[in-house]
Design an enzyme around this catalytic site. Structure first.
Site, PDB file in Angstrom:
ATOM      1  N   ASP A  51      -9.689 -24.980   3.298  1.00 61.31           N
ATOM      2  CA  ASP A  51     -10.229 -25.899   4.308  1.00 61.31           C
ATOM      3  C   ASP A  51     -10.295 -25.192   5.653  1.00 61.31           C
ATOM      4  O   ASP A  51     -11.215 -25.422   6.433  1.00 61.31           O
ATOM      5  CB  ASP A  51      -9.328 -27.128   4.521  1.00 61.31           C
ATOM      6  CG  ASP A  51      -9.041 -27.886   3.254  1.00 61.31           C
ATOM      7  OD1 ASP A  51      -9.892 -27.879   2.355  1.00 61.31           O
ATOM      8  OD2 ASP A  51      -7.946 -28.486   3.170  1.00 61.31           O
ATOM      9  N   HIS A  66      -5.583 -27.409   2.889  1.00 64.80           N
ATOM     10  CA  HIS A  66      -5.623 -26.364   1.861  1.00 64.80           C
ATOM     11  C   HIS A  66      -6.029 -25.059   2.564  1.00 64.80           C
ATOM     12  O   HIS A  66      -6.763 -25.094   3.556  1.00 64.80           O
ATOM     13  CB  HIS A  66      -6.707 -26.601   0.815  1.00 64.80           C
ATOM     14  CG  HIS A  66      -6.645 -27.893   0.057  1.00 64.80           C
ATOM     15  ND1 HIS A  66      -7.097 -29.065   0.567  1.00 64.80           N
ATOM     16  CD2 HIS A  66      -6.240 -28.173  -1.213  1.00 64.80           C
ATOM     17  CE1 HIS A  66      -6.960 -30.032  -0.338  1.00 64.80           C
ATOM     18  NE2 HIS A  66      -6.438 -29.519  -1.421  1.00 64.80           N
TER      19      HIS A  66
HETATM   20  C1  XUL Z   1      -7.581 -34.752  -5.168  1.00 62.02           C
HETATM   21  C2  XUL Z   1      -6.542 -34.825  -4.142  1.00 62.02           C
HETATM   22  C3  XUL Z   1      -6.273 -33.569  -3.386  1.00 62.02           C
HETATM   23  C4  XUL Z   1      -4.833 -33.292  -3.131  1.00 62.02           C
HETATM   24  C5  XUL Z   1      -4.560 -31.964  -2.480  1.00 62.02           C
HETATM   25  O1  XUL Z   1      -7.835 -35.937  -5.833  1.00 62.02           O
HETATM   26  O2  XUL Z   1      -5.977 -35.858  -3.893  1.00 62.02           O
HETATM   27  O3  XUL Z   1      -6.978 -33.631  -2.200  1.00 62.02           O
HETATM   28  O4  XUL Z   1      -4.274 -34.280  -2.321  1.00 62.02           O
HETATM   29  O5  XUL Z   1      -5.015 -30.901  -3.223  1.00 62.02           O
END
Ligand code: XUL
Ligand code: CO
Length: 440
Positions: A106, A103
């Site tokens: 992150d 993300h």
């Molecule tokens: C949350 C989840 C996230 C997504 C990406 O449950 O799985 O980490 O994969 O936003």
């Protein structure tokens, strides 16, 4: 490129076979070994997720984080973000994975204002690009965190506050640009807080329409910049909101169809999200596969005794074997997708070596499953059984039903002529379960 040496005590992870005693070796995963005509690594496309493995500290509601990573200086600064990337790529290369996912938040911290936030992201993205070039590690997918900061507490594109919608447009626009810059093969939308906690304050239709508008704008922008990565939606039934709009695969596919978005998206199925929806993981895969919409997998597992997203590393190779039989029905497997270990070590697995044990177990679980699935497919018995079970549709009245050349009156005349249906053959569940066990 000088790599950091936090992991020097741990050897590079290689294949040693099922008999090895070495916990820092793969028993089942041999990257270049061909299974069903293709190297294991190309079927699996293993990815490490940045958030759990490098930003997770294992805090829970009863206490603070317990995972003190020695390279962290305690700040969320840009300087720390840049230094951290070296550690991440050191880990990825020692583990031998070829992909990672992140993300925006992150990899780079927010700045004093949004313009600075965007600059931070690009500063780290440039560093990631250099590291990718030096190591050949690739970006499986990028995404934007639109759920952590308090501004997203009432949703992102579904927020009742239009400024939040605009803020999210900035986030996704930047992350699409960054993903393109880094050669990202997919782009994921997980609707973090896209759902509701109470209908007493919620205009459900308006919120869902807003998400659809948001997706259309994202599709348009990707087209404009020439981003070729596959768009993926990751369903989840609940948590953090009581009811998430992207409840499960079937719900998401219906939503995409209703809003004329179906051609632009596939799905990213997460094991623990499937069980939160009251489904098996394999059910979710099968729903996607039936429509050519299985894009990628976030791999983890829940705990049968807990009803929340525990995000543990996968260890059930039998479930993965069944999953592979569904994935491999598509001769291109997961296509541009892969296996992203969206999982975290437990709060009391403090050591750096635990990061390795976790990923080795996850990768070996899928590798063992792949070997079993190949035997099942090559043995042809299961596929033959299923084909035979539907044989009444291969000829006669069944064929007419499938080809759309009949109607209720003709069907009634047919069955009246027969007087009664032919007896059903046994569905043989126990025989098949035993057959499956024979391959494991
Ligand atoms: C949350 C989840 C996230 C997504 C990406 O449950 O799985 O980490 O994969 O936003
Ligand atoms: Co996930």
């Amino acid at each position: 490129m000088a790599l950091t040496s936090w992991f020097d005590a741990i050897p590079a992870i290689t294949y040693e076979g099922p008999e090895t005693d070495n916990p820092f070796a793969f028993r089942w995963y041999q990257p270049d070994e061909k299974i069903l005509g293709k190297p294991m690594k190309d079927w699996m496309r293993n990815a490490v997720c940045y958030w759990h493995t490098f930003r997770g500290v294992a805090l829970d509601i009863f206490g603070p984080g317990t995972l003190a990573r020695p390279w962290e200086d305690g700040s969320n600064s840009l300087d720390m973000a840049l230094k951290r990337t070296d550690v991440v790529f050191d880990f990825l290369t020692r583990l031998g994975v070829e992909y990672y996912c992140f993300h925006d938040r992150d990899v780079a911290p927010e700045g004093a204002n949004l313009a600075e936030t965007n600059r931070n992201l690009w500063a780290v993205a440039e560093k990631l690009k250099q590291l990718q070039a030096a190591t050949k590690v690739k970006l499986l997918w990028g995404t934007a965190n639109m759920f952590s900061h308090p501004r997203f507490s009432q949703g992102a594109a579904t927020s009742p506050n239009a400024d939040v919608f605009a803020y999210c447009a900035n986030s996704v626009k930047e992350m699409l640009d960054v993903s393109k810059h880094l050669g990202g093969e997919n782009y994921v939308f997980w609707g973090g807080r896209e759902g509701y906690n109470t209908l007493l304050n919620t205009d459900l239709k308006r919120e869902q329409d807003h998400v659809a508008t948001f997706f259309h704008l994202a599709v348009e922008y990707a087209k404009k910049i020439g981003f070729k990565g596959q768009f993926l939606i990751e369903p989840k039934a609940c948590e953090p909101t009581k009811h998430q709009y992207d409840f499960d695969a079937a719900t998401v596919l219906g939503f995409l169809r209703k809003h004329d978005l179906i051609d632009h998206f596939k799905l990213n199925i997460e094991q623990n999200h499937a069980t939160l929806a009251g489904h098996d993981f394999c059910h979710e895969l099968a729903v996607c596969a039936a429509e050519g919409k299985l894009g990628s997998i976030d791999s983890n597992r829940g705990d049968v005794m807990n009803g929340w997203d525990t995000d543990q590393f996968p260890n059930d190779y039998r479930e993965c074997a069944q999953a592979w039989t569904i994935i491999l029905a598509n001769k291109n497997g997961l296509g541009t997708g892969g296996l992203n270990y969206d999982a975290k070590v437990r709060r009391d697995s403090y050591d750096l070596e635990d990061m390795f044990h976790a990923h080795i177990c996850g990768i070996d679980t899928w590798a063992r499953g792949l070997r079993i699935a190949a035997k099942i497919i090559e043995g042809k018995k299961l596929a033959k059984f299923v084909k035979t079970r539907y044989a009444s549709y291969d000829k006669g009245i069944g064929k007419e039903i499938e080809s759309g050349t009949t109607d209720f009156e003709k069907l009634q005349a047919y069955i009246l002529r027969k007087g009664e249906v032919a007896p059903n053959a046994s569905a043989r569940q126990e025989y098949l379960e035993n057959l499956f066990n024979g391959y494991c």
